[in-house]
Design a protein around this motif. Structure first.
Motif, PDB file in Angstrom:
ATOM      1  N   ASP A 297       0.850  -1.180   0.000  1.00 25.04           N
ATOM      2  CA  ASP A 297       0.000   0.000   0.000  1.00 25.04           C
ATOM      3  C   ASP A 297       0.893   1.239   0.000  1.00 25.04           C
ATOM      4  O   ASP A 297       2.075   1.167   0.348  1.00 25.04           O
ATOM      5  N   GLU A 298       0.347   2.376  -0.397  1.00 24.08           N
ATOM      6  CA  GLU A 298       1.137   3.592  -0.595  1.00 24.08           C
ATOM      7  C   GLU A 298       1.870   4.026   0.672  1.00 24.08           C
ATOM      8  O   GLU A 298       3.052   4.398   0.622  1.00 24.08           O
ATOM      9  N   LYS A 299       1.201   3.964   1.813  1.00 23.08           N
ATOM     10  CA  LYS A 299       1.810   4.395   3.081  1.00 23.08           C
ATOM     11  C   LYS A 299       3.018   3.520   3.433  1.00 23.08           C
ATOM     12  O   LYS A 299       4.089   4.028   3.776  1.00 23.08           O
ATOM     13  N   THR A 300       2.852   2.203   3.334  1.00 23.97           N
ATOM     14  CA  THR A 300       3.940   1.272   3.641  1.00 23.97           C
ATOM     15  C   THR A 300       5.078   1.427   2.640  1.00 23.97           C
ATOM     16  O   THR A 300       6.249   1.419   3.019  1.00 23.97           O
ATOM     17  N   GLU A 301       4.725   1.591   1.380  1.00 23.63           N
ATOM     18  CA  GLU A 301       5.724   1.765   0.330  1.00 23.63           C
ATOM     19  C   GLU A 301       6.613   2.978   0.613  1.00 23.63           C
ATOM     20  O   GLU A 301       7.836   2.879   0.584  1.00 23.63           O
ATOM     21  N   LYS A 302       5.995   4.112   0.915  1.00 25.75           N
ATOM     22  CA  LYS A 302       6.769   5.331   1.204  1.00 25.75           C
ATOM     23  C   LYS A 302       7.632   5.160   2.446  1.00 25.75           C
ATOM     24  O   LYS A 302       8.778   5.598   2.480  1.00 25.75           O
ATOM     25  N   LYS A 303       7.088   4.508   3.478  1.00 23.88           N
ATOM     26  CA  LYS A 303       7.837   4.308   4.713  1.00 23.88           C
ATOM     27  C   LYS A 303       9.082   3.467   4.464  1.00 23.88           C
ATOM     28  O   LYS A 303      10.179   3.804   4.914  1.00 23.88           O
TER      29      LYS A 303
ATOM     30  N   ILE B   8      13.673   1.329  -9.879  1.00 24.94           N
ATOM     31  CA  ILE B   8      12.836   1.311 -11.076  1.00 24.94           C
ATOM     32  C   ILE B   8      11.386   1.207 -10.627  1.00 24.94           C
ATOM     33  O   ILE B   8      11.025   0.294  -9.878  1.00 24.94           O
ATOM     34  N   SER B   9      10.562   2.151 -11.091  1.00 24.22           N
ATOM     35  CA  SER B   9       9.172   2.152 -10.662  1.00 24.22           C
ATOM     36  C   SER B   9       8.294   2.852 -11.691  1.00 24.22           C
ATOM     37  O   SER B   9       8.731   3.781 -12.368  1.00 24.22           O
TER      38      SER B   9
ATOM     39  N   GLU C 255       6.002   9.248  -8.072  1.00 22.12           N
ATOM     40  CA  GLU C 255       5.786   9.978  -6.818  1.00 22.12           C
ATOM     41  C   GLU C 255       6.585   9.410  -5.646  1.00 22.12           C
ATOM     42  O   GLU C 255       6.839  10.114  -4.674  1.00 22.12           O
ATOM     43  N   ILE C 256       6.999   8.154  -5.722  1.00 20.83           N
ATOM     44  CA  ILE C 256       7.726   7.547  -4.604  1.00 20.83           C
ATOM     45  C   ILE C 256       9.222   7.770  -4.705  1.00 20.83           C
ATOM     46  O   ILE C 256       9.974   7.322  -3.856  1.00 20.83           O
TER      47      ILE C 256
END
Length: 115
Positions: free
Chosen positions: A67-73, A90-91, A95-96
């Motif tokens: 999920d976005e929150k976990t990914e950013k963390k 690579i993504s 935004e990350i």
């Protein structure tokens, strides 16, 4: 080296997950990780890469099941604790990539520098 395992698990956001397993870090997760989710498999892969402390880390869509929150963390943790390494990330999700010093985008077989 259990200390390095714990450090890598922490950087990959797996500390709470492993604490809740029946045998903590010694729990068998099944062949090909059949007892864990796709996101947990990705984080285990990240932890395995971090354990060996390489000078170059290559992450190819390594967080796309999170999920976005976990990914950013996790990405923040990786960049914060590994600032002495070269990291190629690579993504499809630009935004990350806030921590990246350079960002390139591929469009129609052409490479463009974004940042």
């Amino acid at each position: 080296d259990n200390e390095r395992v714990v450090q890598a698990l922490n950087e990959a956001g797996l500390t709470d997950f492993t604490k809740n397993l029946e045998n903590n870090i010694d729990t068998i997760i099944g062949e090909r990780g059949e007892r864990v989710s796709g996101g947990q498999k990705q984080r285990i892969g990240i932890a395995r890469a971090l354990y060996f402390n390489p000078k170059l880390l290559i992450f190819d869509e390594s967080t796309n099941s999170l999920d976005e929150k976990t990914e950013k963390k996790i990405i923040n943790e990786i960049f914060e604790k590994n600032n002495d390494k070269t990291i190629l990330f690579i993504s499809h999700n630009i935004e990350i990539l806030d921590h990246c010093s350079e960002i390139y985008q591929i469009k129609s077989k052409n490479l463009f520098k974004v940042k």
